[in-house]
Design an enzyme around this catalytic site. Structure first.
Site, short mmCIF file in Angstrom:
data_model
loop_
_atom_site.label_atom_id
_atom_site.label_comp_id
_atom_site.label_asym_id
_atom_site.label_seq_id
_atom_site.Cartn_x
_atom_site.Cartn_y
_atom_site.Cartn_z
N HIS A 1 -30.00 93.61 -4.87
CA HIS A 1 -30.41 94.59 -6.15
C HIS A 1 -31.67 94.14 -6.69
O HIS A 1 -31.53 93.34 -7.95
CB HIS A 1 -29.26 94.50 -6.83
CG HIS A 1 -29.28 95.63 -7.78
ND1 HIS A 1 -27.97 96.31 -8.13
CD2 HIS A 1 -30.12 96.20 -8.55
CE1 HIS A 1 -28.32 97.13 -9.16
NE2 HIS A 1 -29.67 97.35 -9.53
N GLU B 1 -29.81 98.03 -2.98
CA GLU B 1 -29.20 98.85 -4.35
C GLU B 1 -30.12 98.72 -5.45
O GLU B 1 -30.86 97.64 -5.62
CB GLU B 1 -27.93 98.54 -4.47
CG GLU B 1 -27.59 97.00 -4.83
CD GLU B 1 -26.11 96.70 -5.09
OE1 GLU B 1 -25.35 97.19 -4.50
OE2 GLU B 1 -25.99 95.69 -5.83
N THR C 1 -25.27 93.54 -15.87
CA THR C 1 -24.88 93.99 -14.35
C THR C 1 -24.61 95.24 -14.43
O THR C 1 -24.42 95.92 -15.34
CB THR C 1 -23.85 93.12 -13.81
OG1 THR C 1 -23.40 93.43 -12.37
CG2 THR C 1 -22.38 93.37 -14.59
N HIS D 1 -18.18 95.47 -6.84
CA HIS D 1 -18.19 94.85 -8.27
C HIS D 1 -16.93 94.04 -8.54
O HIS D 1 -15.55 94.57 -8.74
CB HIS D 1 -18.24 95.73 -9.42
CG HIS D 1 -19.03 95.10 -10.26
ND1 HIS D 1 -20.22 95.09 -10.85
CD2 HIS D 1 -18.38 94.74 -11.69
CE1 HIS D 1 -20.58 94.61 -11.56
NE2 HIS D 1 -19.30 94.14 -12.33
N ASP D 2 -16.93 92.73 -8.45
CA ASP D 2 -15.96 91.65 -8.77
C ASP D 2 -14.78 91.64 -7.83
O ASP D 2 -13.67 91.29 -8.20
CB ASP D 2 -15.40 91.91 -10.19
CG ASP D 2 -16.38 91.71 -11.23
OD1 ASP D 2 -17.50 90.53 -10.98
OD2 ASP D 2 -16.50 91.86 -12.67
#
Length: 253
Positions: free
Chosen positions: A44, A75, A112, A205-206
């Protein structure tokens, strides 16, 4: 169906950038991940170059092209402009031609990515960008909240896939929140709707080794992008072992 693991290398670049030189090497760690069984590599690049830099994107694109069956996913914010040696997000992906381009509505002042697109406000602006990327041979995925109305709009603007934003789910799982069943059901419903209208499904994400066994229940899940947790796990068990652990976890074995 195999759920593909794409390893996000942003945190490796973040560590490298704390010193001069190329240690740790982002490319070397990508090679380690691929050798251990990762299906793809994700980065990213942001205009502030806090972690991944344009030359990393170029080097990883070249590496992934050499590896049969390995997908490269870039991304970022499609409207991120040129800044210093950063050429702008769209010029960078058009130059490097990743297999997949995941568009994310983030900004430099965000720590983020923390929300999906609101396509009621940004859909018309995104539509020609998506068409341009698809014409260049890339699969296009949109970072989305598990909102059925918004996911319908993702199909309308021309996306191939959505990437479901799993941050609130992961937080609820970590806290053992009473909201967890409802959050998971929202993701299941959103994914089923995406399947019904012909969209592919990614997530990220996480996500980690603790919450992935539950998130595997989401129907039609094709790919997860994991960076932070996998990098943390790598400190304890080594990156190759961490990749193998995530592969086993995603397979449910």
């Amino acid at each position: 169906m195999t759920i593909a693991l794409s390893v996000n290398l942003n945190k490796i670049a973040l560590i490298r950038n704390s010193r001069e030189g190329d240690y740790p090497s982002v490319v070397a760690h990508a090679e380690t991940c691929i050798a251990a069984g990762a299906h793809g590599i994700t980065v990213h690049p942001r205009p502030d170059q806090r972690h991944i830099r344009p030359d990393d994107v170029r080097a990883l694109a070249a590496l992934c092209r050499q590896k049969a069956g390995i997908e490269f996913n870039v991304e970022g914010n499609p409207f991120a402009p040129a800044k210093g040696s950063y050429p702008g997000f769209i010029p960078l992906v058009l130059e490097t031609r990743p297999d997949q381009c995941t568009l994310v509505p983030d900004s430099d002042d965000q720590l983020t990515s923390d929300h999906g697109f609101d396509l009621k406000s940004s859909g018309d602006k995104l539509r020609p960008v998506i068409a341009q990327l698809r014409d260049a041979g890339m699969r296009v995925s949109l970072f989305m909240d598990p909102d059925i109305e918004q996911i319908s709009l993702a199909k309308d603007v021309g996306a191939d896939r959505i990437e479901l934003y799993t941050g609130p789910f992961a937080w609820a799982a970590q806290q053992q929140s009473a909201d967890l069943p409802a959050l998971l059901q929202a993701h299941k419903d959103a994914a089923q709707h995406a399947l019904d209208i012909g969209l592919g499904i990614n997530a990220g994400h996480d996500l980690n080794l603790d919450n992935l066994p539950l998130y595997r229940e989401v129907p039609g899940l094709q790919e997860v992008s994991i960076g932070h947790a996998l990098t943390v796990d790598s400190i304890a068990m080594g990156m190759a072992n961490a990749v193998r652990k995530y592969r086993v976890c995603l397979a449910g074995t």
